[in-house]
Write a protein that holds these residues in place. Structure first.
Motif, PDB file in Angstrom:
ATOM      1  N   UNK A  55      12.122 -27.002  36.446  1.00 41.07           N
ATOM      2  CA  UNK A  55      12.594 -28.051  37.179  1.00 41.07           C
ATOM      3  C   UNK A  55      11.876 -28.728  38.452  1.00 41.07           C
ATOM      4  N   UNK A  56      10.806 -29.519  38.789  1.00 39.17           N
ATOM      5  CA  UNK A  56      10.396 -30.236  40.075  1.00 39.17           C
ATOM      6  C   UNK A  56       8.865 -29.004  39.799  1.00 39.17           C
ATOM      7  N   UNK A  57       8.550 -28.720  38.577  1.00 37.95           N
ATOM      8  CA  UNK A  57       7.247 -27.960  39.294  1.00 37.95           C
ATOM      9  C   UNK A  57       7.622 -26.594  39.288  1.00 37.95           C
ATOM     10  N   UNK A  58       8.752 -25.855  39.510  1.00 37.83           N
ATOM     11  CA  UNK A  58       9.337 -24.610  39.483  1.00 37.83           C
ATOM     12  C   UNK A  58       9.752 -24.108  37.607  1.00 37.83           C
ATOM     13  N   UNK A  59       9.498 -22.659  37.592  1.00 37.98           N
ATOM     14  CA  UNK A  59      10.001 -22.297  36.542  1.00 37.98           C
ATOM     15  C   UNK A  59      11.008 -21.943  36.736  1.00 37.98           C
ATOM     16  N   UNK A  60      12.689 -22.619  35.817  1.00 40.95           N
ATOM     17  CA  UNK A  60      13.914 -22.293  35.681  1.00 40.95           C
ATOM     18  C   UNK A  60      14.140 -21.587  35.019  1.00 40.95           C
ATOM     19  N   UNK A  61      13.709 -21.177  33.495  1.00 44.39           N
ATOM     20  CA  UNK A  61      14.269 -20.243  32.205  1.00 44.39           C
ATOM     21  C   UNK A  61      13.313 -20.465  31.354  1.00 44.39           C
ATOM     22  N   UNK A  62      13.174 -19.562  30.644  1.00 43.17           N
ATOM     23  CA  UNK A  62      12.661 -19.497  29.505  1.00 43.17           C
ATOM     24  C   UNK A  62      13.095 -18.964  27.784  1.00 43.17           C
ATOM     25  N   UNK A  63      13.245 -18.387  27.502  1.00 49.45           N
ATOM     26  CA  UNK A  63      13.357 -18.481  25.824  1.00 49.45           C
ATOM     27  C   UNK A  63      12.791 -18.535  24.958  1.00 49.45           C
ATOM     28  N   UNK A  64      13.100 -17.813  23.287  1.00 50.92           N
ATOM     29  CA  UNK A  64      12.727 -17.261  22.448  1.00 50.92           C
ATOM     30  C   UNK A  64      13.558 -17.810  20.863  1.00 50.92           C
ATOM     31  N   UNK A  65      12.538 -17.979  20.335  1.00 53.47           N
ATOM     32  CA  UNK A  65      13.020 -17.855  18.767  1.00 53.47           C
ATOM     33  C   UNK A  65      14.057 -19.130  18.203  1.00 53.47           C
ATOM     34  N   UNK A  66      14.147 -19.779  18.616  1.00 60.85           N
ATOM     35  CA  UNK A  66      15.423 -20.700  18.277  1.00 60.85           C
ATOM     36  C   UNK A  66      15.261 -21.019  17.218  1.00 60.85           C
ATOM     37  N   UNK A  67      16.641 -21.105  16.507  1.00 59.52           N
ATOM     38  CA  UNK A  67      16.830 -20.942  15.310  1.00 59.52           C
ATOM     39  C   UNK A  67      18.491 -21.771  15.016  1.00 59.52           C
ATOM     40  N   UNK A  68      18.295 -22.096  14.010  1.00 60.19           N
ATOM     41  CA  UNK A  68      19.543 -23.013  13.371  1.00 60.19           C
ATOM     42  C   UNK A  68      20.637 -21.693  12.979  1.00 60.19           C
ATOM     43  N   UNK A  69      21.739 -22.622  13.873  1.00 54.25           N
ATOM     44  CA  UNK A  69      23.319 -20.799  13.972  1.00 54.25           C
ATOM     45  C   UNK A  69      24.458 -21.562  14.757  1.00 54.25           C
TER      46      UNK A  69
END
Length: 264
Positions: free
Chosen positions: A204-218
């Motif tokens: 947001x406005x150039x700043x990293x505000x969240x990270x995550x991984x391995x999106x999947x259906x469920x």
């Protein structure tokens, strides 16, 4: 029947060519919104067939995609999404948004100053008329309520999906980001850096505000879907990008993408 098959084949061929052209543009910024119209986008609104832009919900004025409800009357759960016409897998997406106007009569209270960008979404043409949300990951966009209390934006929500957050399989529907609160009708820039079913980054406005991984259906939240589409545990490696409408007028502009090289 033959003409229908030829039409379907032509559509698939044209979309495939467009995808190839975008992939060849790896490393370059490409506008998804041309500033003039939404001919390259697909509308799907709850209670309506795919392609029906009820009430002119999504419209283009002054070089802006505007989400409006002045032709609605009561909202009646007409949650909608505007999908770019082809899917993506590895990419960097940029866009700007701002909240304007008043919440539509009858819209749920939680949709006040609330919108989002869906990604890794199912094809809208696979959604039954009465399916409310697409199976997807959402970069949730929220505006401050002007009450001095923090209200983060660039959050993660997961209709019909799950993710791994901070190394742990997380079934929460929404997880707050670390962003600041943005009040009023100011333009805010959002960015998504999506690496297939690997790392996903919200900015947001150039700043990293969240990270995550391995999106999947469920998970749940999505209702009245085609069960052939929702196969829980399936990794989400690619999908469609969509701008959301859920009762709050909102504007989008400068929507552009950079296709990234796939992970080797």
């Amino acid at each position: 029947m033959r003409s229908l098959l030829l039409t379907a084949f032509s559509l698939v061929f044209l979309l495939s060519c467009h995808t190839v052209q975008l992939n060849k543009a790896t490393g370059k910024w490409i506008p998804l919104f041309n500033g003039t119209d939404i001919k390259d986008w697909i509308v799907k609104i709850h209670h309506y067939e795919c392609g029906e832009n009820f009430g002119n919900t999504f419209r283009v004025e002054d070089g802006i995609i505007k989400v409006r409800y002045d032709q609605y009357g009561p909202f009646n759960d007409r949650f909608g999404h505007l999908y770019y016409k082809v899917p993506f897998s590895y990419y960097h997406l940029k866009f700007e948004y701002r909240f304007v106007g008043e919440l539509q009569q009858g819209a749920p209270g939680y949709t006040l100053l609330n919108s989002g960008v869906m990604f890794h979404s199912q094809d809208p043409r696979t959604m039954p008329k009465e399916q409310d949300w697409p199976i997807s990951i959402e970069m949730q966009l929220l505006g401050g309520l002007g009450d001095g209390k923090p209200r983060t934006t660039g959050n993660m929500c997961s209709p019909g999906t799950n993710i791994v957050y901070k190394g742990v399989f997380d079934e929460r529907h929404c997880i707050d980001s670390s962003s600041k609160t943005y009040d009023g009708d100011q333009w805010v820039q959002g960015e998504l850096i999506v690496l297939g079913d690997s790392l996903i980054t919200h900015k947001i406005n150039g700043e990293t505000v969240m990270q995550y991984s391995k999106p999947q259906i469920g998970g749940d939240v999505v209702n009245r879907y085609d069960p052939k589409i929702k196969i829980d545990g399936t990794a989400l490696k690619s999908g469609f990008i969509a701008l959301q409408s859920e009762g709050q007028p909102v504007d989008f502009r400068n929507v552009e993408i950079m296709v990234l090289p796939p992970k080797k």
